[in-house]
Design an enzyme around this catalytic site. Structure first.
Site, PDB file in Angstrom:
ATOM      1  N   ASP A  56       8.730 -14.558   2.586  1.00 57.38           N
ATOM      2  CA  ASP A  56       7.895 -13.512   3.547  1.00 57.38           C
ATOM      3  C   ASP A  56       6.947 -14.699   4.130  1.00 57.38           C
ATOM      4  O   ASP A  56       7.204 -15.452   5.122  1.00 57.38           O
ATOM      5  CB  ASP A  56       7.572 -12.539   2.506  1.00 57.38           C
ATOM      6  CG  ASP A  56       6.818 -11.412   3.410  1.00 57.38           C
ATOM      7  OD1 ASP A  56       7.785 -11.087   4.489  1.00 57.38           O
ATOM      8  OD2 ASP A  56       5.871 -10.730   3.327  1.00 57.38           O
ATOM      9  N   GLU A  87      14.710 -17.525  -5.206  1.00 56.61           N
ATOM     10  CA  GLU A  87      14.028 -16.715  -4.663  1.00 56.61           C
ATOM     11  C   GLU A  87      14.784 -15.292  -4.203  1.00 56.61           C
ATOM     12  O   GLU A  87      15.831 -15.492  -3.540  1.00 56.61           O
ATOM     13  CB  GLU A  87      12.821 -17.010  -3.776  1.00 56.61           C
ATOM     14  CG  GLU A  87      11.560 -17.464  -4.412  1.00 56.61           C
ATOM     15  CD  GLU A  87      10.539 -16.153  -4.528  1.00 56.61           C
ATOM     16  OE1 GLU A  87      11.109 -14.916  -4.795  1.00 56.61           O
ATOM     17  OE2 GLU A  87       9.394 -16.380  -4.508  1.00 56.61           O
ATOM     18  N   ASP A  88      14.124 -14.146  -4.094  1.00 58.61           N
ATOM     19  CA  ASP A  88      14.808 -13.135  -3.299  1.00 58.61           C
ATOM     20  C   ASP A  88      14.608 -13.043  -1.740  1.00 58.61           C
ATOM     21  O   ASP A  88      15.363 -13.003  -1.049  1.00 58.61           O
ATOM     22  CB  ASP A  88      14.520 -11.557  -4.161  1.00 58.61           C
ATOM     23  CG  ASP A  88      13.028 -11.295  -4.165  1.00 58.61           C
ATOM     24  OD1 ASP A  88      12.275 -12.567  -3.869  1.00 58.61           O
ATOM     25  OD2 ASP A  88      12.618 -10.221  -4.322  1.00 58.61           O
ATOM     26  N   LYS A 133      12.206 -14.028   6.027  1.00 54.90           N
ATOM     27  CA  LYS A 133      11.759 -13.353   7.155  1.00 54.90           C
ATOM     28  C   LYS A 133      10.806 -14.328   7.805  1.00 54.90           C
ATOM     29  O   LYS A 133       9.543 -14.491   7.590  1.00 54.90           O
ATOM     30  CB  LYS A 133      10.812 -12.327   6.580  1.00 54.90           C
ATOM     31  CG  LYS A 133      11.531 -10.992   6.166  1.00 54.90           C
ATOM     32  CD  LYS A 133      10.393 -10.079   5.678  1.00 54.90           C
ATOM     33  CE  LYS A 133      11.008  -8.622   5.341  1.00 54.90           C
ATOM     34  NZ  LYS A 133       9.954  -7.644   4.807  1.00 54.90           N
ATOM     35  N   ARG A 169      16.739  -1.547  -7.198  1.00 57.09           N
ATOM     36  CA  ARG A 169      17.101  -2.881  -7.430  1.00 57.09           C
ATOM     37  C   ARG A 169      18.419  -3.316  -7.792  1.00 57.09           C
ATOM     38  O   ARG A 169      19.189  -4.187  -7.484  1.00 57.09           O
ATOM     39  CB  ARG A 169      16.107  -3.626  -8.663  1.00 57.09           C
ATOM     40  CG  ARG A 169      14.873  -3.838  -8.610  1.00 57.09           C
ATOM     41  CD  ARG A 169      14.121  -4.642  -9.615  1.00 57.09           C
ATOM     42  NE  ARG A 169      12.643  -4.507  -9.645  1.00 57.09           N
ATOM     43  CZ  ARG A 169      11.907  -5.276  -9.025  1.00 57.09           C
ATOM     44  NH1 ARG A 169      12.387  -6.130  -8.032  1.00 57.09           N
ATOM     45  NH2 ARG A 169      10.587  -5.051  -9.188  1.00 57.09           N
ATOM     46  N   PHE A 217      11.186  -4.096   6.276  1.00 51.76           N
ATOM     47  CA  PHE A 217      10.909  -3.766   4.610  1.00 51.76           C
ATOM     48  C   PHE A 217      12.389  -3.592   4.254  1.00 51.76           C
ATOM     49  O   PHE A 217      12.963  -2.766   4.534  1.00 51.76           O
ATOM     50  CB  PHE A 217       9.901  -2.742   4.159  1.00 51.76           C
ATOM     51  CG  PHE A 217       9.981  -2.592   2.653  1.00 51.76           C
ATOM     52  CD1 PHE A 217       9.147  -3.680   1.979  1.00 51.76           C
ATOM     53  CD2 PHE A 217      10.382  -1.525   2.088  1.00 51.76           C
ATOM     54  CE1 PHE A 217       8.966  -3.539   0.428  1.00 51.76           C
ATOM     55  CE2 PHE A 217      10.169  -1.530   0.738  1.00 51.76           C
ATOM     56  CZ  PHE A 217       9.701  -2.358  -0.013  1.00 51.76           C
ATOM     57  N   VAL A 218      12.920  -4.303   3.104  1.00 50.00           N
ATOM     58  CA  VAL A 218      14.055  -4.338   2.673  1.00 50.00           C
ATOM     59  C   VAL A 218      14.159  -3.919   1.326  1.00 50.00           C
ATOM     60  O   VAL A 218      13.416  -4.706   0.379  1.00 50.00           O
ATOM     61  CB  VAL A 218      15.258  -5.515   2.988  1.00 50.00           C
ATOM     62  CG1 VAL A 218      15.132  -5.530   4.793  1.00 50.00           C
ATOM     63  CG2 VAL A 218      14.475  -6.808   2.341  1.00 50.00           C
ATOM     64  N   GLY A 237      12.605  -9.685  -8.591  1.00 48.88           N
ATOM     65  CA  GLY A 237      13.365  -9.759  -7.378  1.00 48.88           C
ATOM     66  C   GLY A 237      14.775 -10.509  -7.498  1.00 48.88           C
ATOM     67  O   GLY A 237      15.663 -10.383  -6.948  1.00 48.88           O
ATOM     68  N   ASP A 270      12.769  -4.160  -4.648  1.00 51.76           N
ATOM     69  CA  ASP A 270      12.583  -2.874  -5.330  1.00 51.76           C
ATOM     70  C   ASP A 270      11.686  -2.026  -3.902  1.00 51.76           C
ATOM     71  O   ASP A 270      11.032  -2.738  -3.234  1.00 51.76           O
ATOM     72  CB  ASP A 270      11.967  -2.968  -6.285  1.00 51.76           C
ATOM     73  CG  ASP A 270      10.550  -3.505  -6.301  1.00 51.76           C
ATOM     74  OD1 ASP A 270      10.110  -4.690  -5.761  1.00 51.76           O
ATOM     75  OD2 ASP A 270       9.385  -2.720  -6.720  1.00 51.76           O
TER      76      ASP A 270
HETATM   77  P1  XMP Z   1       5.261 -14.213   0.193  1.00 47.70           P
HETATM   78  O1  XMP Z   1       4.581 -13.643   1.205  1.00 47.70           O
HETATM   79  O2  XMP Z   1       4.619 -14.764  -0.921  1.00 47.70           O
HETATM   80  O3  XMP Z   1       6.289 -12.977  -0.625  1.00 47.70           O
HETATM   81  O4  XMP Z   1       6.441 -15.016   0.635  1.00 47.70           O
HETATM   82  C1  XMP Z   1       7.426 -12.932  -1.347  1.00 47.70           C
HETATM   83  C2  XMP Z   1       7.432 -11.768  -2.221  1.00 47.70           C
HETATM   84  O5  XMP Z   1       7.075 -10.479  -1.220  1.00 47.70           O
HETATM   85  C3  XMP Z   1       8.132  -9.444  -1.973  1.00 47.70           C
HETATM   86  N1  XMP Z   1       8.554  -9.003  -0.608  1.00 47.70           N
HETATM   87  C4  XMP Z   1       9.476  -8.038  -0.517  1.00 47.70           C
HETATM   88  N2  XMP Z   1       9.955  -7.330  -1.369  1.00 47.70           N
HETATM   89  N3  XMP Z   1      11.326  -6.000   0.297  1.00 47.70           N
HETATM   90  C5  XMP Z   1      10.855  -6.293  -0.995  1.00 47.70           C
HETATM   91  O6  XMP Z   1      11.385  -5.312  -1.806  1.00 47.70           O
HETATM   92  C6  XMP Z   1      10.821  -6.690   1.273  1.00 47.70           C
HETATM   93  O7  XMP Z   1      11.218  -6.651   2.584  1.00 47.70           O
HETATM   94  C7  XMP Z   1       9.849  -7.815   0.962  1.00 47.70           C
HETATM   95  N4  XMP Z   1       9.031  -8.779   1.719  1.00 47.70           N
HETATM   96  C8  XMP Z   1       8.496  -9.488   0.693  1.00 47.70           C
HETATM   97  C9  XMP Z   1       8.927 -10.147  -2.761  1.00 47.70           C
HETATM   98  O8  XMP Z   1       8.574  -9.902  -4.069  1.00 47.70           O
HETATM   99  C10 XMP Z   1       8.907 -11.469  -2.708  1.00 47.70           C
HETATM  100  O9  XMP Z   1       9.111 -12.422  -3.889  1.00 47.70           O
HETATM  101 MG    MG Z   2       8.457  -6.065  -5.358  1.00 44.82          MG
END
Ligand code: XMP
Ligand code: MG
Length: 182
Positions: A104, A100-101, A132, A167, A154-155, A45, A161
């Site tokens: 969460d 990081e992308d 988030k 992506r 969810f984005v 990501g 992706d």
């Molecule tokens: P955590 O919970 O470990 O998660 O902070 C981080 C990873 O969860 C994925 N993630 C998403 N991927 N849309 C996505 O495509 C979203 O809204 C989303 N929220 C979490 C992502 O891989 C991230 O690195």
């Molecule tokens: Mg993913």
């Protein structure tokens, strides 16, 4: 390709560009001019963000990549992230900037930081494009630079992706529920 798929565009291409330029400037100013930074992109990501952010950082940087996966249903809070692809660089005594992308729950980041700390870098900082905060369970995980705080939706797009698709979309959007509800 995107007909009927977009519920809402959350962050436009121009907004991404502008914000990433600001982040690049902040990061450039934070370090010393001759500090060498190992930028660590968390695959997959983070790739778009890494590529654009790196070009806005006016310091010597090395680009490296790491792919991790989380174990589902793990009962312990440590060790439930597994490295699929490790860094090529040794980071001992170097400045590490994790890219990081999205943050969460914060679990992935927590585990990545813990793993990298054991290699004794000079510093570890974190830059995420999206945050988030509503979903955060790891309250003590610190983010040094954040592009955008977003609601608990969810984005996808710009690296993110849905089942490996979208992506390459140059903006961030919320897909219509039909997309992931079948
Ligand atoms: P955590 O919970 O470990 O998660 O902070 C981080 C990873 O969860 C994925 N993630 C998403 N991927 N849309 C996505 O495509 C979203 O809204 C989303 N929220 C979490 C992502 O891989 C991230 O690195
Ligand atoms: Mg993913």
């Amino acid at each position: 390709m995107l007909d009927g798929i977009i519920e809402e565009i959350l962050i436009k291409e121009e907004e991404l560009e502008e914000r990433i330029a600001q982040l690049g400037e902040k990061i450039t100013n934070y370090y010393n001019q001759d500090d060498e930074i190992v930028m660590v992109c968390i695959l997959r990501g983070g790739v778009m963000f890494m590529a654009d952010l790196a070009r806005q950082i006016k310091l010597p940087v090395i680009l490296d990549f790491m792919d991790v996966t989380s174990y589902e249903g793990g009962t312990t809070t440590t060790g439930n992230v597994r490295i699929i692809k490790d860094l090529e660089e040794s980071i001992g005594d170097k400045h590490v900037l994790i890219v990081e992308d999205i943050i969460d729950t914060g679990l992935t980041l927590k585990h990545v930081i813990n793993m990298l700390k054991t290699r004794n870098p000079k510093s570890i900082k974190v830059c995420t494009l999206l945050d988030k905060p509503e979903r955060r369970t790891e309250k003590h995980v610190e983010i040094d630079w954040n592009g955008f705080e977003i609601p608990n939706k969810f984005v996808v797009g710009y690296g993110l992706d849905y089942e490996e698709m979208y992506r390459n979309v140059p903006f961030i959007f919320v897909p219509k529920p039909e997309v992931y509800e079948g």
